[in-house]
Motif scaffolding. Sequence first.
Motif, PDB file in Angstrom:
ATOM      1  N   UNK A  35     -12.302  29.229  34.002  1.00 39.06           N
ATOM      2  CA  UNK A  35     -11.608  30.723  33.658  1.00 39.06           C
ATOM      3  C   UNK A  35     -11.994  31.240  32.085  1.00 39.06           C
ATOM      4  N   UNK A  36     -11.780  31.049  31.324  1.00 36.07           N
ATOM      5  CA  UNK A  36     -12.645  31.327  30.373  1.00 36.07           C
ATOM      6  C   UNK A  36     -14.480  31.459  30.355  1.00 36.07           C
ATOM      7  N   UNK A  37     -14.681  30.559  31.463  1.00 38.76           N
ATOM      8  CA  UNK A  37     -16.341  30.753  31.109  1.00 38.76           C
ATOM      9  C   UNK A  37     -16.813  31.574  32.404  1.00 38.76           C
ATOM     10  N   UNK A  38     -16.417  31.635  33.503  1.00 39.51           N
ATOM     11  CA  UNK A  38     -16.744  31.994  35.097  1.00 39.51           C
ATOM     12  C   UNK A  38     -15.540  33.339  35.053  1.00 39.51           C
ATOM     13  N   UNK A  39     -14.714  33.033  34.823  1.00 39.26           N
ATOM     14  CA  UNK A  39     -13.523  33.884  34.942  1.00 39.26           C
ATOM     15  C   UNK A  39     -12.762  34.056  36.295  1.00 39.26           C
ATOM     16  N   UNK A  40     -11.611  34.970  36.571  1.00 35.85           N
ATOM     17  CA  UNK A  40     -11.057  34.103  37.927  1.00 35.85           C
ATOM     18  C   UNK A  40     -12.085  34.473  39.435  1.00 35.85           C
ATOM     19  N   UNK A  41     -12.518  35.196  39.432  1.00 38.05           N
ATOM     20  CA  UNK A  41     -13.252  35.995  41.454  1.00 38.05           C
ATOM     21  C   UNK A  41     -14.686  34.129  41.375  1.00 38.05           C
ATOM     22  N   UNK A  42     -15.260  33.606  40.534  1.00 40.89           N
ATOM     23  CA  UNK A  42     -15.829  33.038  40.670  1.00 40.89           C
ATOM     24  C   UNK A  42     -15.567  31.215  40.787  1.00 40.89           C
ATOM     25  N   UNK A  43     -14.263  31.802  39.887  1.00 35.23           N
ATOM     26  CA  UNK A  43     -13.402  30.632  40.126  1.00 35.23           C
ATOM     27  C   UNK A  43     -13.562  29.089  41.641  1.00 35.23           C
ATOM     28  N   UNK A  44     -13.622  28.095  41.546  1.00 33.19           N
ATOM     29  CA  UNK A  44     -14.065  27.413  42.465  1.00 33.19           C
ATOM     30  C   UNK A  44     -12.777  26.243  42.280  1.00 33.19           C
ATOM     31  N   UNK A  45     -12.169  25.881  43.349  1.00 29.69           N
ATOM     32  CA  UNK A  45     -11.538  24.177  44.183  1.00 29.69           C
ATOM     33  C   UNK A  45     -12.536  23.211  43.732  1.00 29.69           C
ATOM     34  N   UNK A  46     -13.737  23.808  44.369  1.00 26.77           N
ATOM     35  CA  UNK A  46     -15.052  22.439  43.590  1.00 26.77           C
ATOM     36  C   UNK A  46     -15.552  22.189  42.199  1.00 26.77           C
ATOM     37  N   UNK A  47     -15.329  23.859  41.860  1.00 23.37           N
ATOM     38  CA  UNK A  47     -16.168  23.386  40.577  1.00 23.37           C
ATOM     39  C   UNK A  47     -14.743  23.306  39.711  1.00 23.37           C
ATOM     40  N   UNK A  48     -13.644  22.851  39.934  1.00 25.19           N
ATOM     41  CA  UNK A  48     -12.526  22.439  39.076  1.00 25.19           C
ATOM     42  C   UNK A  48     -12.574  21.209  39.337  1.00 25.19           C
ATOM     43  N   UNK A  49     -12.814  20.715  40.413  1.00 29.31           N
ATOM     44  CA  UNK A  49     -12.636  18.900  40.446  1.00 29.31           C
ATOM     45  C   UNK A  49     -13.572  18.713  39.938  1.00 29.31           C
ATOM     46  N   UNK A  50     -14.906  19.097  40.022  1.00 24.42           N
ATOM     47  CA  UNK A  50     -16.621  18.454  39.047  1.00 24.42           C
ATOM     48  C   UNK A  50     -15.836  18.379  37.618  1.00 24.42           C
ATOM     49  N   UNK A  51     -15.387  19.639  37.143  1.00 24.32           N
ATOM     50  CA  UNK A  51     -15.252  19.860  35.472  1.00 24.32           C
ATOM     51  C   UNK A  51     -13.453  18.313  34.929  1.00 24.32           C
ATOM     52  N   UNK A  52     -12.921  18.301  36.197  1.00 25.17           N
ATOM     53  CA  UNK A  52     -12.070  17.691  36.125  1.00 25.17           C
ATOM     54  C   UNK A  52     -11.795  15.692  36.141  1.00 25.17           C
ATOM     55  N   UNK A  53     -13.183  15.507  36.829  1.00 30.40           N
ATOM     56  CA  UNK A  53     -13.820  14.829  37.277  1.00 30.40           C
ATOM     57  C   UNK A  53     -12.960  13.907  38.094  1.00 30.40           C
ATOM     58  N   UNK A  54     -12.319  14.509  39.247  1.00 32.47           N
ATOM     59  CA  UNK A  54     -11.844  14.188  40.188  1.00 32.47           C
ATOM     60  C   UNK A  54     -12.251  14.516  41.169  1.00 32.47           C
ATOM     61  N   UNK A  55     -11.426  13.573  43.138  1.00 35.85           N
ATOM     62  CA  UNK A  55     -11.955  14.251  44.885  1.00 35.85           C
ATOM     63  C   UNK A  55     -11.815  15.309  44.320  1.00 35.85           C
TER      64      UNK A  55
END
Length: 218
Positions: A35-55
């Motif tokens: 959210x700090x890096x890309x904002x809410x509009x550009x946020x995606x569940x796939x990006x979150x999964x990759x950053x968290x290191x989870x499927x």
Amino acid sequence: MMPVPHATTPLRRAPVQRRSAERLTRILDACADLLDEVGYDALSTRAVAQRAGVPIGSVYRFFGNKRAMADALAGRNLERYTERVRARLDALDGAVDDAPGGDGWRAALDAVLDEYLAMKRTAPGFSLVDFGNQIPVGSRHDEPNHRVADRLAGLLAGHLGRHPDDDALRRTFLVAVETADTLVHLAFRVDPRGDAAIIEEMRKMLRAYLGRALDPCD
């Protein structure tokens, strides 16, 4: 292990094992950072999964979409904020209860404001989500500022000699929270660290308003 998000959070499935709870924490941490890096509009569940290191399936196990994920982060923020305020009140070591003439609420107000400002400046994702009021999360019947006001009433009622279910007290805190919310966001629009002059004006305004409601009558 970090606390599970607030009970109103629309989790598809609550974690029951430590490993699952830790995975949820990593997902929410990743959401906050992005959210700090890309904002809410550009946020995606796939990006979150990759950053968290989870499927990606792990994200969808808990959340149906990014809106639900952001709402869970807002709920976690409220829990962490509550704990910070409670710790500050405990650290005052009776100053709130023992202040002459019922004046202790002013020390409590400083704790409430200071901890919110500290999270505003340091907590990842907080500038966009805080308790959920800046992006369209939650429902009309679960408005974030109502939740914050109710939580503060529960924390402070005992120190003020009032009952947490006192409607007048809850209404007073709701007005104060709505006022502070507007002025804090103004302060951070003027200055990324929070304009000191606006914050001081807000503090004076809240002291004057709350004094009318909380100071004992002569």
